[in-house]
Design a protein around this motif. Structure first.
Motif, PDB file in Angstrom:
ATOM      1  N   GLU A   1       2.836  -1.271   4.514  1.00  0.00           N
ATOM      2  CA  GLU A   1       2.450   0.067   4.085  1.00  0.00           C
ATOM      3  C   GLU A   1       3.714   0.895   3.882  1.00  0.00           C
ATOM      4  O   GLU A   1       4.652   0.823   4.678  1.00  0.00           O
ATOM      5  CB  GLU A   1       1.553   0.740   5.131  1.00  0.00           C
ATOM      6  N   TYR A   2       3.723   1.699   2.834  1.00  0.00           N
ATOM      7  CA  TYR A   2       4.874   2.531   2.493  1.00  0.00           C
ATOM      8  C   TYR A   2       4.397   3.975   2.401  1.00  0.00           C
ATOM      9  O   TYR A   2       3.652   4.333   1.486  1.00  0.00           O
ATOM     10  CB  TYR A   2       5.496   2.081   1.170  1.00  0.00           C
ATOM     11  N   VAL A   3       4.805   4.788   3.363  1.00  0.00           N
ATOM     12  CA  VAL A   3       4.269   6.144   3.493  1.00  0.00           C
ATOM     13  C   VAL A   3       5.396   7.163   3.342  1.00  0.00           C
ATOM     14  O   VAL A   3       6.355   7.176   4.115  1.00  0.00           O
ATOM     15  CB  VAL A   3       3.579   6.332   4.866  1.00  0.00           C
ATOM     16  N   ASP A   4       5.283   8.017   2.327  1.00  0.00           N
ATOM     17  CA  ASP A   4       6.185   9.159   2.141  1.00  0.00           C
ATOM     18  C   ASP A   4       5.393  10.424   2.457  1.00  0.00           C
ATOM     19  O   ASP A   4       4.745  10.995   1.582  1.00  0.00           O
ATOM     20  CB  ASP A   4       6.729   9.205   0.707  1.00  0.00           C
ATOM     21  N   ASP A   5       5.423  10.820   3.723  1.00  0.00           N
ATOM     22  CA  ASP A   5       4.664  11.988   4.157  1.00  0.00           C
ATOM     23  C   ASP A   5       5.536  13.236   4.037  1.00  0.00           C
ATOM     24  O   ASP A   5       6.618  13.306   4.611  1.00  0.00           O
ATOM     25  CB  ASP A   5       4.211  11.801   5.611  1.00  0.00           C
TER      26      ASP A   5
ATOM     27  N   LEU B   1       0.859  -1.179   0.000  1.00  0.00           N
ATOM     28  CA  LEU B   1       0.000   0.000   0.000  1.00  0.00           C
ATOM     29  C   LEU B   1       0.897   1.232   0.000  1.00  0.00           C
ATOM     30  O   LEU B   1       1.562   1.526   0.996  1.00  0.00           O
ATOM     31  CB  LEU B   1      -0.915   0.011   1.226  1.00  0.00           C
ATOM     32  N   TYR B   2       0.932   1.932  -1.138  1.00  0.00           N
ATOM     33  CA  TYR B   2       1.816   3.105  -1.231  1.00  0.00           C
ATOM     34  C   TYR B   2       1.019   4.393  -1.085  1.00  0.00           C
ATOM     35  O   TYR B   2       0.037   4.621  -1.806  1.00  0.00           O
ATOM     36  CB  TYR B   2       2.578   3.128  -2.553  1.00  0.00           C
ATOM     37  N   MET B   3       1.456   5.230  -0.131  1.00  0.00           N
ATOM     38  CA  MET B   3       0.792   6.509   0.140  1.00  0.00           C
ATOM     39  C   MET B   3       1.825   7.622   0.131  1.00  0.00           C
ATOM     40  O   MET B   3       2.940   7.437   0.604  1.00  0.00           O
ATOM     41  CB  MET B   3       0.082   6.461   1.507  1.00  0.00           C
ATOM     42  N   ARG B   4       1.431   8.763  -0.410  1.00  0.00           N
ATOM     43  CA  ARG B   4       2.332   9.924  -0.446  1.00  0.00           C
ATOM     44  C   ARG B   4       1.520  11.200  -0.312  1.00  0.00           C
ATOM     45  O   ARG B   4       0.396  11.297  -0.799  1.00  0.00           O
ATOM     46  CB  ARG B   4       3.123   9.962  -1.758  1.00  0.00           C
ATOM     47  N   LEU B   5       2.101  12.166   0.375  1.00  0.00           N
ATOM     48  CA  LEU B   5       1.481  13.483   0.511  1.00  0.00           C
ATOM     49  C   LEU B   5       2.588  14.519   0.577  1.00  0.00           C
ATOM     50  O   LEU B   5       3.539  14.378   1.332  1.00  0.00           O
ATOM     51  CB  LEU B   5       0.629  13.565   1.787  1.00  0.00           C
TER      52      LEU B   5
END
Length: 530
Positions: A53-57, A16-20
């Motif tokens: 999960e992979y999160v680049d915040d 699950l890749y998320m970025r903001l």
């Protein structure tokens, strides 16, 4: 058969890749929490196993140098993931060329399915022709945002508003208007004292030494103290340097004028920073209270010009990066000898901070050239058999590139280091606002500070090694060319020498006084026995 035309039998392990990023806004629809909820729900509905999960915040989509993204790619390489699930294609990135390479080439080559929920994109489905156009539109959005931000900042600069992160030394930001500068009650008198000493004819090195003797913290340390930031790693050794004094003495901000736009980025997708020519910078006069009168500033400039030596051609230091101080390990830096046209090398620590850091380790440039050339000729006086052995040794001694596991460890340590900085800043804010008691604040500060020091030590050990190419050491003919040693060149020095340690010279008194100086040359090979 399901709606996507994919067989029911295959089991998918999903990332699950998320970025903001700040450019994406901070609305609830784009938040990390919303992305996580959407992707988890989608995975559960379709029976996908969630691997991680992979999160680049807070990471921009205009480049792919992101910690979580690199960690996900590493897991793909280890065959732990065969599905990438993301909110939309813009979460992957806004550089349409690189994003297209991943969706069209990299993922299919590694057997990875990619689904962008809101875009209705599924690489396993038949309708993927519009993906390149979506990637182009995503980059256009980033380009448009970048142009708008640049335009807004340029308008502010032309209006005389200060847009820097930190106020120049001697000033502070107005609490009511962060684009306006006010004199700082502590550092402004120091600036005035520096200009007074310079107007009296004192050199930058003398001014720096006087400030250090008075215990005045230099700008970097003062800023960290005033803003409760992390101290520079070597803050206890830091002092005022002549170069810092020189920059301040030429800065028109102390006349009450604002000069901004000194640098520009090559592109919104690039981290390369270019220096703008003086005529392309934005100068707005009388934007804030001056600290120095015009007559004093002009007098200082005249003193500086009169001390500036005339240009004597371009000097190229062949030993740059090789010659080291034998005591502190810093590079040796070029310096004048007091005799016209002659150069010497000195310890860069001594050159910047004076005797409190290290001794000079001065050596004449010509003397070092003669000593190294003489020793190289001895070392490279080889038979044909010895040359074969030396070539083999040099090829074996080429350092290997940093491994994937070490690279990942460095990325994780750097991510934790950035997180600790945010935590420490929040601790200070909570303490000031009364949310933390003094004892609790001190306990947490000591704990996180200890972890921060440990991280810094680990990173210094895991610093990436420079990978050399074996093609640089081609064959025996290449070695024979250098073995003649007609003169010193940088190619010759860097091919055969790892480092040159120069000791402090000692004066020997006797019938005739002379200097004795120890030079250690560390070669990239061991000379074989005949």
């Amino acid at each position: 058969m399901n709606n996507n035309g994919v067989g029911q039998q295959k089991q998918y392990t999903a990332a699950l890749y998320m970025r903001l990023s700040r450019d994406d806004g901070i609305g609830e629809s784009a938040s990390i929490g919303t992305q996580r909820e959407m992707l988890r729900s989608y995975a559960q509905k379709h029976g996908f196993i969630i691997f991680d999960e992979y999160v680049d915040d807070g990471c921009s989509g205009t480049n792919f140098d992101r910690p979580a993204w690199k960690r996900m790619i590493a897991d793909i390489e280890r065959h732990k993931i065969n599905l990438v699930l993301t909110k939309d294609l813009s979460r992957l990135g806004r550089d349409y060329i690189t994003a297209g390479q991943y969706t069209e080439l990299y993922f299919p080559a590694h057997g990875v399915r990619c689904i962008a929920v809101n875009d209705g994109y599924d690489s396993a489905g038949p309708y993927t022709d519009l993906v390149p156009f979506k990637n182009v539109m995503n980059e256009w959005y980033a380009r448009d945002i970048s142009q708008k931000i640049r335009g807004a900042l340029h308008t502010k600069m032309e209006a005389g508003a200060f847009i820097g992160n930190y106020a120049p030394y001697g000033y502070r930001k107005d609490p009511q208007d962060h684009n306006r500068l006010l004199p700082d009650s502590v550092s402004a008198p120091v600036v005035k004292r520096i200009f007074r000493m310079a107007a009296d004819g004192r050199r930058p090195s003398e001014i720096a030494e006087a400030l250090d003797q008075q215990g005045t913290p230099p700008p970097s340390v003062y800023r960290a103290l005033r803003l409760s930031q992390q101290m520079p790693p070597d803050f206890s050794k830091r002092g005022w340097s002549p170069s810092t004094i020189c920059k301040m003495l030429h800065n028109v901000v102390y006349l009450g004028h604002m000069v901004q736009g000194k640098t520009t980025k090559l592109s919104f997708k690039s981290t390369v920073v270019l220096q703008n020519a003086p005529e392309n910078r934005v100068l707005v006069r009388s934007t804030h209270e001056p600290l120095v009168p015009q007559r004093v500033f002009d007098l200082v400039q005249k003193h500086t010009v009169s001390r500036r030596p005339a240009a004597q051609g371009t000097f190229v230091n062949l030993f740059s990066g090789l010659a080291k101080c034998a005591d502190c390990g810093r590079n040796l830096s070029s310096s004048g000898t007091g005799q016209k046209g002659k150069k010497g090398l000195v310890c860069s620590g001594y050159k910047l901070y004076g005797r409190k850091t290290c001794s000079s380790h001065f050596i004449r440039y010509t003397v070092l050239c003669q000593a190294v050339l003489r020793d190289l000729r001895v070392q490279l006086n080889l038979s044909s058999t010895q040359r074969q052995q030396v070539l083999h040794d040099m090829q074996q001694n080429i350092p290997k590139a940093i491994s994937d596991s070490e690279q990942q460890e460095i990325a994780d340590l750097q991510t934790r280091q950035r997180k600790l900085k945010q935590i420490l800043r929040q601790l200070y804010e909570d303490h000031v606002s009364g949310l933390l008691s003094d004892s609790r604040f001190q306990d947490l500060l000591a704990s996180f500070g200890k972890e921060q020091r440990a991280l810094t030590a680990q990173l210094s050990v895991l610093r990436p090694r420079t990978a050399a190419s074996k093609s640089q050491i081609a064959d025996i003919h290449w070695l024979e060319t250098f073995c003649r040693v007609p003169e010193l060149t940088q190619d010759l020095l860097f091919a055969f020498i790892k480092r040159i340690d120069v000791g402090q010279a000692v004066c020997i008194q006797g019938g005739r006084a002379y200097r004795r100086q120890h030079i250690t040359i560390v070669y990239a090979f061991s000379k074989p026995e005949k």
